[in-house]
Write a protein that holds these residues in place. Structure first.
Motif, mmCIF file in Angstrom:
data_model
loop_
_atom_site.group_PDB
_atom_site.id
_atom_site.type_symbol
_atom_site.label_atom_id
_atom_site.label_comp_id
_atom_site.label_asym_id
_atom_site.label_seq_id
_atom_site.Cartn_x
_atom_site.Cartn_y
_atom_site.Cartn_z
ATOM 1 N N TRP A 1 0.989 -1.086 -0.135
ATOM 2 C CA TRP A 1 -0.042 -0.086 -0.134
ATOM 3 C C TRP A 1 0.842 1.248 -0.036
ATOM 4 C CZ3 TRP A 1 -5.096 -0.402 -0.974
ATOM 5 C CH2 TRP A 1 -5.579 -1.579 -0.862
ATOM 6 N N ALA B 1 -2.346 5.255 3.273
ATOM 7 C CA ALA B 1 -3.238 5.687 4.284
ATOM 8 C C ALA B 1 -2.884 7.035 4.863
ATOM 9 C CB ALA B 1 -2.910 4.861 5.560
ATOM 10 N N ARG B 2 -1.765 7.915 4.559
ATOM 11 C CA ARG B 2 -1.722 9.196 4.889
ATOM 12 C C ARG B 2 -2.377 10.327 4.249
ATOM 13 N NH1 ARG B 2 5.027 9.614 5.278
ATOM 14 N NH2 ARG B 2 5.545 8.027 6.926
ATOM 15 N N HIS B 3 -2.827 9.553 3.112
ATOM 16 C CA HIS B 3 -3.818 10.570 2.363
ATOM 17 C C HIS B 3 -5.249 10.070 2.056
ATOM 18 C CE1 HIS B 3 -0.031 12.863 1.158
ATOM 19 N NE2 HIS B 3 0.565 11.638 1.126
ATOM 20 N N PRO C 1 -8.854 8.172 3.708
ATOM 21 C CA PRO C 1 -9.441 7.581 4.976
ATOM 22 C C PRO C 1 -9.178 5.988 5.181
ATOM 23 C CG PRO C 1 -10.741 9.143 3.531
ATOM 24 C CD PRO C 1 -9.889 8.781 2.843
ATOM 25 N N GLN C 2 -8.994 5.755 6.278
ATOM 26 C CA GLN C 2 -8.534 4.547 6.493
ATOM 27 C C GLN C 2 -10.067 3.448 6.048
ATOM 28 O OE1 GLN C 2 -5.827 2.879 7.423
ATOM 29 N NE2 GLN C 2 -6.665 0.980 6.944
ATOM 30 N N SER C 3 -11.119 4.052 6.161
ATOM 31 C CA SER C 3 -12.370 3.392 5.915
ATOM 32 C C SER C 3 -12.520 3.016 4.346
ATOM 33 C CB SER C 3 -13.596 4.097 6.090
ATOM 34 O OG SER C 3 -13.637 5.484 5.347
ATOM 35 N N ILE D 1 -9.570 2.504 2.654
ATOM 36 C CA ILE D 1 -8.687 1.387 2.360
ATOM 37 C C ILE D 1 -9.162 0.297 2.755
ATOM 38 C CG2 ILE D 1 -6.656 0.525 2.792
ATOM 39 C CD1 ILE D 1 -5.468 3.820 3.251
ATOM 40 N N ASP D 2 -9.968 0.142 3.887
ATOM 41 C CA ASP D 2 -10.578 -1.196 4.319
ATOM 42 C C ASP D 2 -11.539 -1.690 3.305
ATOM 43 O OD1 ASP D 2 -9.066 -0.898 6.634
ATOM 44 O OD2 ASP D 2 -10.544 -0.017 7.825
ATOM 45 N N ARG E 1 -9.578 -3.218 0.651
ATOM 46 C CA ARG E 1 -9.071 -4.370 1.168
ATOM 47 C C ARG E 1 -10.151 -5.716 1.073
ATOM 48 N NH1 ARG E 1 -3.998 -4.271 3.916
ATOM 49 N NH2 ARG E 1 -3.275 -2.305 4.562
#
Length: 870
Positions: free
Chosen positions: A41, A67-69, A71-73, A75-76, A79
């Protein structure tokens, strides 16, 4: 592009496009943006235009964790979706993914580059759509209509119409690849203002080899704006010096060559969808639009699913044609095998079946070469040429079937001698000596219409002389001589079947002369065993297909036909109970209408006497189906199937309030109870007791069927006085006489607009108008498309659905009224038409559409238009 070509490469013609690395152009279209990340990633690539969608600088992303740019939601979500990938060639679509910190939502497509494992995210602004379920329903509803076609050309034509309706493109073509690599437009749906492309051919260079390979990997291709060359993907090259591989990208930008090609055709936007059969590219759905256009996420998904289902249907249709051909060959060869004997002349024994096979192959003659004996029938070469051909064939494998549609070039190097046969199909039928059955086809002098001269020298252009596409798409005709029709794959299958059967017979004769009888018999048995093995395999396959397809005793065509008549019966019943705003209607009239619709001029053979009654709407439809089944069964198996047979129906309003119906058939064949209860029998025997709480008895008397039905009082009421009944009959006769006026007068208009948001109804109305003499019919499913057609196209008449989706069609009527174009309305709700005062008096009909209703609407509108313009 020049970075990937040898600088010393000579400029030839457009076939150099085959070397263009279109998957490595390193650009994406600007209606979305792209981010590529490694398996851990880390951002490896980003399109330069990301800042137009998110508050992110593209240079700050490269080499950073996503993940620095992001939202984690988000990316999840990606995934989780990656876990469902069957393989790395899969693509996944995600709709309406929220970026809460940016207060934005995006539609996303995810795929993995197989070679590197790079994860590619392509995003475009989410377009609000509540039409997904409706568009999927359109696809489902299309399948029964498409399945009824026994010709793959008709199947393709209807598929083009459906896809145009679903996607909204100005033009949708079915483009089939031919054996020489060229393509031909075999079906087309278009707006009437556009010139037709149907029947035009395009040279193989128009869709280069590498583009065809990508069409197999990526079945849908979108070009939103042909005037835009795209946005760069950064960095331009990876560490190993190569651009990112965008083979599976939906946003992948387009070669400047192809963009220029589209602009030369006046195409501003396009979408191509692959038609893949048995893993090979059979053809394309090619969609064109004359202004920039982006088919949204939902439409692309629906279009891709439609293409996959259509490909399966087309494959089944082609397989069915092959199956019928195989059965005919099997029948012919079985006749041959049964007729030959050791005492007969082997060649004479072959001739009857070879003449039949010759017709099946569309051949004009054939020759049998067996030992030193040569015999011919029909159009064949001169004896010297035939000998030269057989010597040439001897250089090939003894098991190889050889075919050519340019015999003069292959066998005689185009020596200038005029020869009548131009095509040849040679079937070897022995090992030694080389014996053959050879079929011949005559020369077909063809005039092929190309979309522009395929061999025209290429002029210098913005992309270099050797890479400039053809500028003119005016049709150009080329005469082809010395060629026959190309032998198809079906022809080669027939030849292989014939080879197996003839080989068995020929071996039986030739080996009896050359070898001992025992050896010949062993070879014959071996060959028969092989043939039996193949036949068993084929029969097992057919049996498996039949078993898997079994679920009803009816064929698809029969099923559709029966279903159609039952629906029409319900439609007729619906018409009768809606004439007076969903009120009770006459039972006697319902019987008369049903008899007339099925028996035509013989309707008087169904005689009804006794008390009439008015059936309440909830009972009317049920009883209409019962009467429909009774009439249908009588016409097939009962009294109405015989010329002297008749049906007597006696009705009576009983003292207890029940309404009795006595059905008696006489003058027909002897009847007996059916061994199996089908759906029709269930309707007759159970619907009245189950749904209306009445009674039904059916007796299969030897002299004719006798049935009795009783309806409870709550479903019936007395009929009106006789005077009103007679007046109603007079009114109906007057209406029928009006609708039976000459067809030419009703269909004087030739160019129509149909605004209808129901796909099935729109296509039925389009077919009705075309079958009745209309020159063109433009169909629009929404207000925007209909307004555009009403403003731009040459029209004589328009039929407008009052409720067009979430809007009304009144704005379309205002455009038509301003242009002086006659139009009428249609409604599916039976309400009285109320139009804006600006439109004045207007005519309206109720759906569903039928020939008489539409004819009456056109006649009334034209008469009203005439009065208003006088």
């Amino acid at each position: 592009m020049s970075d990937y070509f040898d600088a010393d490469q000579p400029a030839v013609d457009l076939t150099n496009c085959d070397r263009e690395p279109i998957h490595l152009l390193g650009r994406v279209q600007s209606f979305g943006f792209l981010i590529a990340v490694s398996s851990d990633w880390i951002v490896s690539h980003v399109s330069e235009n990301i800042g137009a969608f998110l508050d992110i600088d593209p240079d700050s992303l490269i080499g950073e964790p996503l993940a620095r740019h992001f939202p984690q939601s988000v990316i999840d979500v990606v995934r989780n979706r990656l876990q469902s990938f069957v393989n790395r060639s899969s693509r996944e679509r995600l709709r309406d993914v929220p970026f809460e910190d940016q207060n934005r939502s995006f539609d996303m497509t995810v795929h993995v580059i197989e070679e590197t494992g790079t994860i590619v995210l392509e995003m475009e602004p989410a377009r609000p759509s509540d039409m997904a379920e409706e568009e999927l329903l359109l696809v489902r509803n299309a399948l029964p209509r498409l399945s009824r076609h026994d010709s793959h050309r008709r199947l393709c034509q209807d598929a083009a119409r459906y896809l145009q309706f679903i996607t909204g493109f100005d033009r949708v073509m079915v483009y089939q690849f031919l054996q020489d690599g060229a393509g031909e437009v075999i079906a087309e749906a278009r707006q009437s203002r556009l010139d037709p492309f149907l029947g035009l051919r395009y040279p193989a260079s128009d869709i280069p080899k590498q583009a065809r390979a990508l069409y197999v990997r990526q079945p849908i291709r979108v070009i939103a704006d042909s005037s835009e060359e795209g946005m760069p993907v950064l960095p331009k090259r990876t560490i190993d010096g190569r651009p990112i591989d965008l083979s599976s990208s939906i946003l992948r930008s387009v070669s400047p060559i192809h963009l220029e090609y589209l602009r030369n055709m006046n195409v501003a936007a396009s979408m191509s969808i692959s038609i893949i059969i048995d893993g090979k590219l059979w053809g394309l759905f090619a969609c064109h639009h004359d202004s920039p256009m982006v088919a949204d996420h939902v439409k692309r998904g629906v279009a891709e699913m439609f293409s996959e289902l259509f490909s399966l249907m087309l494959s089944n249709r082609l397989n069915e044609e092959e199956r019928r051909s195989d059965e005919e060959v099997q029948r012919l060869t079985n006749t041959f095998s049964a007729s030959v004997s050791p005492d007969s002349d082997p060649i004479e024994s072959m001739f009857p079946v070879l003449k039949a096979i010759s017709k099946l192959l569309s051949a004009d003659g054939f020759a049998v070469v067996l030992d030193n004996d040569r015999r011919t029938s029909g159009l064949t070469p001169e004896p010297g040429d035939l000998q030269k051909i057989t010597r040439f064939l001897n250089t090939a494998s003894a098991h190889t079937i050889f075919s050519t549609h340019k015999m003069g070039e292959v066998f005689f190097d185009n020596d200038g001698v005029e020869r009548k046969p131009a095509g040849l199909l040679a079937i070897p039928i022995s090992r030694s000596p080389r014996d053959y059955i050879i079929f011949f086809r005559r020369e077909i002098v063809k005039t092929v219409t190309w979309a522009g001269n395929p061999d025209k020298p290429v002029k210098a252009g913005p992309n270099g002389e050797r890479l400039t596409p053809r500028e003119s798409f005016a049709s150009w005709q080329q005469e082809q001589r010395g060629l026959s029709e190309v032998w198809s794959n079906k022809d080669l299958r027939i030849a292989e079947q014939l080879r197996l059967v003839i080989l068995e017979a020929v071996l039986r004769f030739t080996d009896e002369v050359a070898r001992e009888r025992k050896v010949a018999q062993e070879r014959q048995e071996l060959l028969i065993a092989e043939l039996n093995h193949r036949v068993r395999n084929i029969l097992s396959l057919v049996k498996g297909i039949v078993s898997q397809s079994r679920g009803t005793n009816l064929s698809v065509d029969d099923y559709i036909g029966i279903l159609d008549t039952r629906i029409q019966s319900l439609a007729r019943a619906h018409d009768q109970i809606t004439k007076q705003n969903w009120s009770a209607a006459s039972f006697h009239r319902m019987v008369e209408v049903e008899a007339a619709s099925y028996l035509g001029e013989s309707k008087e053979r169904v005689r009804i006497v006794g008390d009439d009654c008015l059936l309440e709407p909830e009972a009317f439809a049920t009883l209409a189906l019962v009467i429909h089944e009774m009439v249908t069964n009588s016409a097939k198996y009962g009294a109405l199937s015989a010329s002297a047979g008749h049906v007597d129906i006696t009705t009576r309003m009983e003292e207890n309030g029940f309404y009795s119906i006595d059905w008696l058939e006489r003058g027909g064949p002897a009847v007996k109870a059916p061994e199996r209860r089908g759906f029709g029998s269930t309707i007759v025997e159970r619907s009245i007791p189950y749904e209306l709480k009445g009674q039904a008895t059916v007796d299969f008397e030897l002299a004719g069927l006798h049935a009795r039905f009783e309806l409870p009082p709550r479903h019936v009421k007395p009929a009106p006085v006789q005077a009103k009944k007679e007046q109603a009959k007079k009114n109906e006769k007057a209406t029928a006489a009006k609708n039976d006026a000459p067809l030419e007068a009703a269909y004087a208009p030739s160019r129509f607009l149909v605004a209808e948001d129901n796909l099935i109804l729109a296509m039925e109305l389009e077919d009705l108008l075309l079958e009745s003499g209309a020159e063109s019919v433009d169909v629009a499913s929404n207000l925007s498309d209909a307004k555009a057609i009403a403003s731009k196209s040459e029209l004589d008449f328009a039929i407008l659905d009052v409720n067009l989706g979430s809007a009304t069609s009144f704005p379309i009527g205002e455009i038509l009224a301003e242009r002086g174009i006659p139009f009428g309305f249609a409604t599916g709700y039976g309400e009285e038409l109320k139009v804006p005062e600006s439109l004045g008096e207007r005519c309206c009909i109720s759906k569903p559409y039928d020939r008489d209703t539409v004819r009456g609407l056109i006649r009334d509108v034209l008469e009203l238009h005439r009065r208003q313009t006088e």
